[in-house]
Design a protein around this motif. Structure first.
Motif, PDB file in Angstrom:
ATOM      1  N   VAL A  95     -11.270 -16.468 -22.074  1.00  0.00           N
ATOM      2  CA  VAL A  95     -11.440 -17.870 -21.689  1.00  0.00           C
ATOM      3  C   VAL A  95     -12.198 -18.567 -22.800  1.00  0.00           C
ATOM      4  O   VAL A  95     -13.384 -18.274 -23.025  1.00  0.00           O
ATOM      5  CB  VAL A  95     -12.210 -18.000 -20.360  1.00  0.00           C
ATOM      6  CG1 VAL A  95     -12.397 -19.469 -20.006  1.00  0.00           C
ATOM      7  CG2 VAL A  95     -11.465 -17.278 -19.256  1.00  0.00           C
ATOM      8  N   TYR A  97      -4.549 -20.400 -18.691  1.00  0.00           N
ATOM      9  CA  TYR A  97      -4.141 -21.609 -19.421  1.00  0.00           C
ATOM     10  C   TYR A  97      -4.037 -21.309 -20.910  1.00  0.00           C
ATOM     11  O   TYR A  97      -3.079 -21.701 -21.576  1.00  0.00           O
ATOM     12  CB  TYR A  97      -5.143 -22.723 -19.174  1.00  0.00           C
ATOM     13  CG  TYR A  97      -4.811 -24.002 -19.913  1.00  0.00           C
ATOM     14  CD1 TYR A  97      -3.761 -24.815 -19.490  1.00  0.00           C
ATOM     15  CD2 TYR A  97      -5.526 -24.383 -21.029  1.00  0.00           C
ATOM     16  CE1 TYR A  97      -3.440 -25.985 -20.167  1.00  0.00           C
ATOM     17  CE2 TYR A  97      -5.213 -25.550 -21.717  1.00  0.00           C
ATOM     18  CZ  TYR A  97      -4.178 -26.343 -21.283  1.00  0.00           C
ATOM     19  OH  TYR A  97      -3.863 -27.496 -21.961  1.00  0.00           O
ATOM     20  N   ASP A 127      -9.929 -21.311 -17.997  1.00  0.00           N
ATOM     21  CA  ASP A 127      -8.954 -20.434 -17.353  1.00  0.00           C
ATOM     22  C   ASP A 127      -8.207 -19.671 -18.445  1.00  0.00           C
ATOM     23  O   ASP A 127      -7.514 -20.268 -19.268  1.00  0.00           O
ATOM     24  CB  ASP A 127      -7.986 -21.289 -16.529  1.00  0.00           C
ATOM     25  CG  ASP A 127      -6.950 -20.460 -15.780  1.00  0.00           C
ATOM     26  OD1 ASP A 127      -6.846 -19.259 -16.042  1.00  0.00           O
ATOM     27  OD2 ASP A 127      -6.235 -21.040 -14.936  1.00  0.00           O
ATOM     28  N   SER A 147     -10.668 -23.009 -11.456  1.00  0.00           N
ATOM     29  CA  SER A 147     -11.498 -22.034 -12.164  1.00  0.00           C
ATOM     30  C   SER A 147     -12.971 -22.405 -12.099  1.00  0.00           C
ATOM     31  O   SER A 147     -13.844 -21.526 -12.073  1.00  0.00           O
ATOM     32  CB  SER A 147     -11.054 -21.929 -13.630  1.00  0.00           C
ATOM     33  OG  SER A 147     -11.043 -23.213 -14.242  1.00  0.00           O
ATOM     34  N   ASP A 159      -5.001 -26.699 -11.454  1.00  0.00           N
ATOM     35  CA  ASP A 159      -5.009 -25.377 -12.069  1.00  0.00           C
ATOM     36  C   ASP A 159      -4.187 -25.398 -13.349  1.00  0.00           C
ATOM     37  O   ASP A 159      -3.525 -26.391 -13.673  1.00  0.00           O
ATOM     38  CB  ASP A 159      -4.489 -24.301 -11.114  1.00  0.00           C
ATOM     39  CG  ASP A 159      -3.055 -24.564 -10.643  1.00  0.00           C
ATOM     40  OD1 ASP A 159      -2.251 -25.093 -11.428  1.00  0.00           O
ATOM     41  OD2 ASP A 159      -2.749 -24.222  -9.482  1.00  0.00           O
TER      42      ASP A 159
END
Length: 612
Positions: free
Chosen positions: A584, A545, A542, A293, A329
């Motif tokens: 985010v 996430y 991200d 990201s 990631d």
């Protein structure tokens, strides 16, 4: 590096405890994947897992030596950087050696100097010696607490080990946690000696312990002292450079491949540049980590101003290193196997920066494929004044830990989803206040020091004794979780003793963070590195996430048996779950979800009984 385990009891015959020691030692097999050893005697039983770094063919442990017809035994984790000088001195005193290892030098040092040997060691270490002549156990730990060492009472003796899981496997310690232990988990302050689990203790940094007929006693052999600094600024800068070159040179000693962890910031770049010069013509390996990201759409926040990869790459090209980039990631950080590996490496819920623990583990796993020893820049911020709270008047003049004052504490606020009654019952504020008073009480005082200098000495001392330990613990557990040895040159006590006593007016002579360090390596680094603002370790940016965390928390909420549920405020949790799942967030704003998830996993996996 390795891992150690043991049980000593002057009133109990432990010769038949080999199988138990094997089970205890097996819990830390990742710390030492190369070999395992167990030794048992009448009143002592030792275990060891080896990560071979020096004298690969020899140096197995537990190691024994015979003197006066008695067998002395050592189990040791870490590295003694001055072992060659000690070996020469011991040889002149009549000692002979079977190996070329620092392990044998340590054992012979005990035979020569007894418990006083600890103060002669330079390095990172945790060790145990059984002395049959005096019926004595000696446990020793390095000055800054780089290597961990835990112990607990067991009958008339003690059990000990590199990690809490060793003691839990002994059957002599139950996975029980009281309010004091839970406060250690939930607050961002490291109390020297505290070990979370009831009845368990961590040997404090700079201490050794003896168990003999007079009982069990902790002895302090080192602490930071306040001394007058008389060097001019140019001499100070030169002395720092000399110490860095000496320390890095010492820590490059290895019989296995070495590398550095390179972020492209000042600290890691300084270590890398000095190491690269010391190793020529050998080419130094370097490793950098970041997130996909960041490469695609990096967003600045209050502390992260630029992605690391471009700066690390530029420094590697400048020095001609063999550079490796590890790109992560969100899916890898959320992988259940990775999170389980993190938890079983720590034995505790990662309290803060929840995404950084799995990312460190994954980075170290990749590094381990190429090198067994890595040098890291950990400790420079605490030592040279790199954090923003060193420059925040509210933090410097505050009445609590600088990183927990206005403008700083938001980075460590992971308790927003917990029930207020539960938190009030822990008396967190009162305990933190007492912890602060205890910490300030041991800050050394220099007679005649100006008030502003005394305040900055206090801030530096608090960072080195109450904050740095949390970072060293994280680095040790994540690196040893994959069998990688990480060395931390900025935590060498010779450098720490000198820099701690540099007055703040010199440390920040140009008004910037880490001024003396920057000046000491100015000739080694390009301007782009020297002028780069401090960036912390990368955090993932991200939305996927964050969505993954929210889904995991939803699963916890929907499982009635989730052990963390009684501790949470359901209304706040529901509100968190209803937030925009595509947003985010900054690392510190998702800390509450991370804390809930890690705490639930820990309570469940370790069967923790809360005695509140």
């Amino acid at each position: 590096m390795c891992g150690i385990a043991g049980w000593v009891d002057p009133a109990r015959n432990l010769r038949d405890h080999g199988p138990l020691l094997e089970r205890m030692t097996a819990t830390i097999h990742r710390r030492g994947p190369d070999a395992q050893g167990v030794w048992t005697g009448e009143h002592a039983a030792f275990g060891h897992r080896r990560l071979a770094v020096i004298d690969l063919e020899h140096g197995g442990q537990p190691m024994t030596a015979t003197a006066g017809g008695r067998e002395y035994v050592l189990t040791f984790s870490g590295e003694i950087y001055n072992y060659r000088a000690l070996r020469e001195e011991l040889a002149q005193r009549g000692h002979s050696f079977r190996t070329a290892s620092d392990t044998e030098v340590l054992l012979r040092s005990y035979l020569e100097w007894g418990t006083a040997c600890v103060a002669r060691l330079e390095g990172m270490f945790a060790f145990a010696v059984w002395d049959p002549r005096h019926g004595r156990l000696l446990l020793g730990r390095d000055r800054l607490g780089i290597k961990p060492l835990y112990y607990a009472r067991a009958g008339t003796g003690i059990v000990f080990g590199s990690e809490p899981k060793v003691l839990l496997a002994s059957g002599q310690v139950a996975p029980e946690v009281d309010a004091a232990g839970l406060r250690e988990v939930l607050d961002m302050v490291k109390t020297p000696g505290a070990a979370v689990f009831r009845g368990m203790r961590e040997l404090p940094p700079g201490h050794y312990l003896t168990l003999d007929s007079s009982g069990t006693t902790e002895h302090r052999y080192w602490a930071l002292e306040a001394t007058e600094h008389t060097d001019s600024l140019p001499d100070t800068v030169g002395r720092v450079r000399d110490l860095l070159e000496q320390v890095v040179g010492d820590q490059l000693v290895s019989d296995v491949p070495r590398c550095t962890l390179l972020s492209g910031g000042l600290d890691s770049s300084a270590i890398t540049a000095i190491a690269a010069a010391a190793l020529r013509p050998e080419t130094l390996r370097t490793f950098a980590v970041d997130f996909a990201s960041a490469a695609e759409s990096f967003a600045q926040d209050a502390v992260r101003r630029s992605p690391d990869f471009p700066h690390a790459r530029a420094l590697a090209e400048h020095l001609g290193t063999d550079h490796h980039e590890v790109l992560l990631d969100g899916d890898r950080l959320l992988d259940p196997d990775v999170r389980t590996a993190v938890l079983t490496a720590t034995d505790l819920p990662p309290a803060y920066w929840g995404d950084m623990w799995p990312s460190l583990l994954l980075l170290f796993d990749e590094v381990k494929r190429h090198s067994t020893v890595a040098l890291s820049g950990e400790g420079a911020d605490e030592l040279f004044g790199g954090y923003q709270w060193f420059f925040n008047p509210a933090a410097v003049d505050g009445d609590t830990f600088p990183w927990l004052t206005s403008g700083s504490s938001r980075y460590f606020g992971g308790l927003k989803l917990f029930d207020r009654g539960f938190l009030d019952g822990l008396h967190l504020a009162e305990a933190r206040r007492q912890s602060y008073l205890d910490a300030v009480a041991v800050v050394p005082v220099l007679d005649g020091e100006a008030p502003e200098e005394a305040r900055m000495r206090r801030v530096g001392h608090l960072n080195l004794t109450r904050f740095l330990q949390t970072l060293l613990d994280r680095k040790d557990r994540m690196s040893m979780g994959v069998g990688l040895e990480v060395r931390v040159p900025f935590c060498d006590h010779r450098l720490v003793e000198y820099v701690f006593n540099i007055p703040w007016r010199l440390k920040s002579f140009d008004g910037r963070e880490k001024s003396v360090l920057r000046e000491s390596v100015r000739d080694l680094l390009p301007a782009s590195i020297l002028d780069r603002k401090k960036n912390p370790y990368p955090a993932i940016q991200d939305g996927g996430y964050e969505s993954g965390l929210r889904k995991m928390l939803l699963d916890v909420v929907h499982e009635p048996s989730s052990p963390v549920l009684p501790l949470l405020d359901r209304a706040k949790v529901d509100a968190q779950l209803q937030r925009d799942s595509t947003a985010v967030s900054l690392p510190y704003s998702r800390g509450s979800m991370e804390m809930c998830l890690w705490l639930n996993a820990w309570l469940e996996r370790y069967g923790v009984a809360l005695a509140l």
